[in-house]
Design a protein around this motif. Structure first.
Motif, PDB file in Angstrom:
ATOM      1  N   PRO A   1       0.693  -1.166  -0.022  1.00  0.00           N
ATOM      2  CA  PRO A   1       0.115  -0.166  -0.056  1.00  0.00           C
ATOM      3  C   PRO A   1       0.860   1.298  -0.083  1.00  0.00           C
ATOM      4  N   ARG A   2       0.246   2.299  -0.630  1.00  0.00           N
ATOM      5  CA  ARG A   2       1.116   3.463  -0.669  1.00  0.00           C
ATOM      6  C   ARG A   2       0.337   4.699   0.177  1.00  0.00           C
ATOM      7  N   GLY A   3      -0.924   4.442   0.419  1.00  0.00           N
ATOM      8  CA  GLY A   3      -1.716   5.367   1.177  1.00  0.00           C
ATOM      9  C   GLY A   3      -2.842   4.484   2.000  1.00  0.00           C
ATOM     10  N   ILE A   4      -3.008   5.283   3.039  1.00  0.00           N
ATOM     11  CA  ILE A   4      -4.070   4.446   3.937  1.00  0.00           C
ATOM     12  C   ILE A   4      -5.222   5.443   4.400  1.00  0.00           C
ATOM     13  N   LEU A   5      -6.378   5.110   4.551  1.00  0.00           N
ATOM     14  CA  LEU A   5      -7.517   6.005   5.063  1.00  0.00           C
ATOM     15  C   LEU A   5      -7.698   5.217   6.546  1.00  0.00           C
ATOM     16  N   MET A   6      -7.410   5.950   7.663  1.00  0.00           N
ATOM     17  CA  MET A   6      -8.175   5.509   8.711  1.00  0.00           C
ATOM     18  C   MET A   6      -9.065   6.319   9.151  1.00  0.00           C
ATOM     19  N   TRP A   7     -10.386   5.540   9.644  1.00  0.00           N
ATOM     20  CA  TRP A   7     -11.548   6.212   9.913  1.00  0.00           C
ATOM     21  C   TRP A   7     -12.178   5.581  11.043  1.00  0.00           C
ATOM     22  N   GLY A   8     -12.936   6.605  11.666  1.00  0.00           N
ATOM     23  CA  GLY A   8     -13.362   5.955  12.926  1.00  0.00           C
ATOM     24  C   GLY A   8     -14.029   7.198  13.575  1.00  0.00           C
TER      25      GLY A   8
ATOM     26  N   PRO B   1     -15.931  10.161   7.042  1.00  0.00           N
ATOM     27  CA  PRO B   1     -15.664   9.486   5.658  1.00  0.00           C
ATOM     28  C   PRO B   1     -16.489   9.754   4.638  1.00  0.00           C
ATOM     29  N   ASP B   2     -17.982  10.244   5.073  1.00  0.00           N
ATOM     30  CA  ASP B   2     -19.011  10.551   4.157  1.00  0.00           C
ATOM     31  C   ASP B   2     -18.667  11.755   3.259  1.00  0.00           C
ATOM     32  N   LEU B   3     -17.570  12.681   3.959  1.00  0.00           N
ATOM     33  CA  LEU B   3     -17.486  13.904   3.520  1.00  0.00           C
ATOM     34  C   LEU B   3     -16.047  13.897   2.568  1.00  0.00           C
ATOM     35  N   THR B   4     -15.461  12.799   2.565  1.00  0.00           N
ATOM     36  CA  THR B   4     -14.207  12.510   1.868  1.00  0.00           C
ATOM     37  C   THR B   4     -14.412  12.407   0.522  1.00  0.00           C
ATOM     38  N   ASP B   5     -13.436  12.984  -0.324  1.00  0.00           N
ATOM     39  CA  ASP B   5     -13.658  13.146  -1.786  1.00  0.00           C
ATOM     40  C   ASP B   5     -13.352  11.683  -2.157  1.00  0.00           C
ATOM     41  N   PRO B   6     -14.060  11.011  -2.976  1.00  0.00           N
ATOM     42  CA  PRO B   6     -13.805   9.454  -3.286  1.00  0.00           C
ATOM     43  C   PRO B   6     -12.553   9.680  -4.416  1.00  0.00           C
ATOM     44  N   ALA B   7     -12.231  10.633  -4.844  1.00  0.00           N
ATOM     45  CA  ALA B   7     -10.916  10.903  -5.910  1.00  0.00           C
ATOM     46  C   ALA B   7      -9.732  10.484  -5.151  1.00  0.00           C
ATOM     47  N   LEU B   8      -9.673  10.787  -3.632  1.00  0.00           N
ATOM     48  CA  LEU B   8      -8.610  10.548  -2.961  1.00  0.00           C
ATOM     49  C   LEU B   8      -8.499   9.234  -2.661  1.00  0.00           C
ATOM     50  N   LEU B   9      -9.442   8.462  -2.624  1.00  0.00           N
ATOM     51  CA  LEU B   9      -9.827   7.056  -2.350  1.00  0.00           C
ATOM     52  C   LEU B   9      -9.314   5.971  -3.351  1.00  0.00           C
ATOM     53  N   ARG B  10      -9.252   6.425  -4.632  1.00  0.00           N
ATOM     54  CA  ARG B  10      -9.173   5.565  -5.785  1.00  0.00           C
ATOM     55  C   ARG B  10      -7.824   4.951  -5.922  1.00  0.00           C
ATOM     56  N   ASN B  11      -7.834   3.880  -6.814  1.00  0.00           N
ATOM     57  CA  ASN B  11      -6.470   3.084  -6.708  1.00  0.00           C
ATOM     58  C   ASN B  11      -5.266   3.839  -7.208  1.00  0.00           C
ATOM     59  N   GLY B  12      -4.353   3.563  -6.084  1.00  0.00           N
ATOM     60  CA  GLY B  12      -2.902   4.295  -6.352  1.00  0.00           C
ATOM     61  C   GLY B  12      -2.630   5.368  -5.456  1.00  0.00           C
ATOM     62  N   ARG B  13      -4.080   5.756  -4.880  1.00  0.00           N
ATOM     63  CA  ARG B  13      -3.752   7.011  -3.720  1.00  0.00           C
ATOM     64  C   ARG B  13      -4.229   6.349  -2.465  1.00  0.00           C
ATOM     65  N   LEU B  14      -5.264   6.862  -1.511  1.00  0.00           N
ATOM     66  CA  LEU B  14      -5.232   6.333  -0.282  1.00  0.00           C
ATOM     67  C   LEU B  14      -6.364   5.038  -0.390  1.00  0.00           C
ATOM     68  N   ASP B  15      -5.737   4.053  -1.099  1.00  0.00           N
ATOM     69  CA  ASP B  15      -6.905   3.070  -1.376  1.00  0.00           C
ATOM     70  C   ASP B  15      -6.888   1.915  -0.506  1.00  0.00           C
ATOM     71  N   ARG B  16      -6.405   1.900   0.723  1.00  0.00           N
ATOM     72  CA  ARG B  16      -6.543   0.983   1.664  1.00  0.00           C
ATOM     73  C   ARG B  16      -7.172   1.769   2.598  1.00  0.00           C
ATOM     74  N   LYS B  17      -8.224   0.902   3.652  1.00  0.00           N
ATOM     75  CA  LYS B  17      -8.827   1.566   4.589  1.00  0.00           C
ATOM     76  C   LYS B  17      -8.870   0.787   5.831  1.00  0.00           C
ATOM     77  N   ILE B  18      -8.665   1.577   6.828  1.00  0.00           N
ATOM     78  CA  ILE B  18      -8.596   0.813   8.280  1.00  0.00           C
ATOM     79  C   ILE B  18      -9.797   1.474   9.152  1.00  0.00           C
TER      80      ILE B  18
END
Length: 289
Positions: free
Chosen positions: A55-62, A169-186
Motif C-alpha cells: 500500500p502507498r496510502g491508507i485512510l484510517m476512519w472512525g 468518511p462520508d465527506l471525503t472526496d472519493p477521488a482521494l480513495l481511488r486506486n494508487g492513492r489512499l486505496d486501503r482503509k482501516i
C-alpha cells in the motif's frame, strides 16, 4: 506565494517515541498497520522479490478520540522511520505548503506522513454531513488539487507512506480513495470490553487501588468511552480520592472512578456509534473496510 520559514510552523517532523506496548487494545488495527506499513518499510526487498505492490496510502476512519495518531506513531517506531504529523487545518491555506510538506517527506524517506482530518483537505464538496457537529473550514479547490498531485507523485515510492485520518468518511472526496492513492482503509472503532480491560490493566498497574477496583470492573462501567477518555479517567479518579481523603489518602476506589465519569461523560456517543455502525456496513459493500 506563501513563504515557508520552518516546517514546524505548519507540521511536525518527529522521531517516533510511542510503541505498541503503550497502546492498550486495538489488536486488529495494530495487526493491519503491521501488514500495511511496518512490513513494507522494514522489508522492501522482500516485496520486490515477491513482485507485490505494498500500500502507498491508507485512510484510517472512525469515531473521535480513538488515538489514531498514537497508533500511527507506534507503527513508525516499529518501522524505524521518521514520522511527519500534520493537522489539515494548519496546511489548508496555500497549495505551496502542501508542496513543501511532500518535498520534506521525500527528503526524509523512509517516512510516514500522517494527516489528521484529511477530509478537510479533500472534501466531497456536494455532500452534507450526517454527524451532529459544526461544519469545518474546507481547503480551497487549488489546495485539494495540489494534494492529489503530490500523492500521485509519491505513488511509486515504496519508502513514503501517506496515512490520512478522518472522523467523517462520508465527506471525503472519493477521488482521494481511488486506486494508487489512499486505496486501503482501516476502521478504528471505540474500545470494546476486551480492549478496555487491556487499557485499564496497563494504565492502572501502578495505582494504589482499592481491592474492588479491577480492570474488568472498570471495563464493565465504561461502555461507549473513547480511548482518549479512558486514559483520562484514572487521573481524574485519583483527584477525586485525594479530595475526599486529604492527607489520609491511601487508595482509589470504584466510587472515585464513578465520580470521574460524571466529569468525563461519553456525551452523545450513542448517536455517533449508530452512525459508524451504519457506515461500516455500507463500506463493506464498497470494499472500503
Amino acid at each position: 506565494m506563501c513563504e515557508i520559514l520552518e516546517p514546524g510552523e505548519y507540521y511536525k517532523v518527529k522521531e517516533p517515541e510511542k510503541t505498541w506496548a503503550d497502546i492498550g487494545g486495538a489488536a486488529e488495527v495494530k495487526e493491519r498497520l503491521v501488514e500495511m506499513v511496518v512490513l513494507p518499510l522494514k522489508h522492501p526487498e522482500t516485496f520486490k522479490k515477491a513482485r507485490t505492490r505494498p500500500p502507498r496510502g491508507i485512510l484510517m476512519w472512525g469515531p473521535p478520540k480513538t488515538s489514531m495518531g498514537v497508533l500511527v506513531e507506534a507503527a513508525a517506531k516499529d518501522s524505524g522511520c521518521k514520522y511527519i504529523s500534520v493537522r489539515a487545518q494548519d496546511v489548508l491555506s496555500d497549495p505551496h505548503i502542501i508542496t513543501h510538506l511532500f518535498e520534506d517527506a521525500l527528503s526524509l524517506a523512509p517516512v510516514i506522513v500522517f494527516i489528521r482530518d484529511i477530509d478537510i483537505l479533500a472534501p466531497r464538496r456536494e455532500a452534507e454531513s450526517t454527524l451532529i457537529e459544526p461544519a469545518p473550514k474546507l481547503a480551497p479547490p487549488e489546495v485539494t488539487r495540489q494534494l492529489f498531485a503530490e500523492v500521485d507523485r509519491t505513488a511509486e515510492r515504496q519508502d513514503v507512506i501517506i496515512i490520512g485520518a478522518t472522523h467523517r468518511p462520508d465527506l471525503t472526496d472519493p477521488a482521494l480513495l481511488r486506486n494508487g492513492r489512499l486505496d486501503r482503509k482501516i476502521f478504528v472503532p471505540e474500545p470494546d470490553f476486551e480492549d478496555r480491560v487491556e487499557i485499564f490493566r496497563a494504565i492502572t498497574k501502578d495505582m494504589p487501588l482499592h481491592g474492588e477496583v479491577t480492570p474488568e470492573a472498570l471495563a464493565e462501567i465504561t461502555d461507549g468511552y473513547s480511548h482518549t477518555d479512558l486514559l483520562n479517567l484514572p487521573r481524574e479518579a485519583t483527584l477525586m480520592a485525594i479530595k475526599e481523603q486529604g492527607d489520609s489518602f491511601e487508595t482509589v476506589g470504584l466510587s472515585h472512578f464513578k465520580k470521574a465519569m460524571e466529569r468525563i461523560p461519553p456525551v452523545g456517543r450513542e448517536v455517533i456509534k449508530r452512525y459508524y455502525d451504519v457506515y461500516k456496513e455500507e463500506c463493506k459493500h464498497r470494499y472500503m473496510y
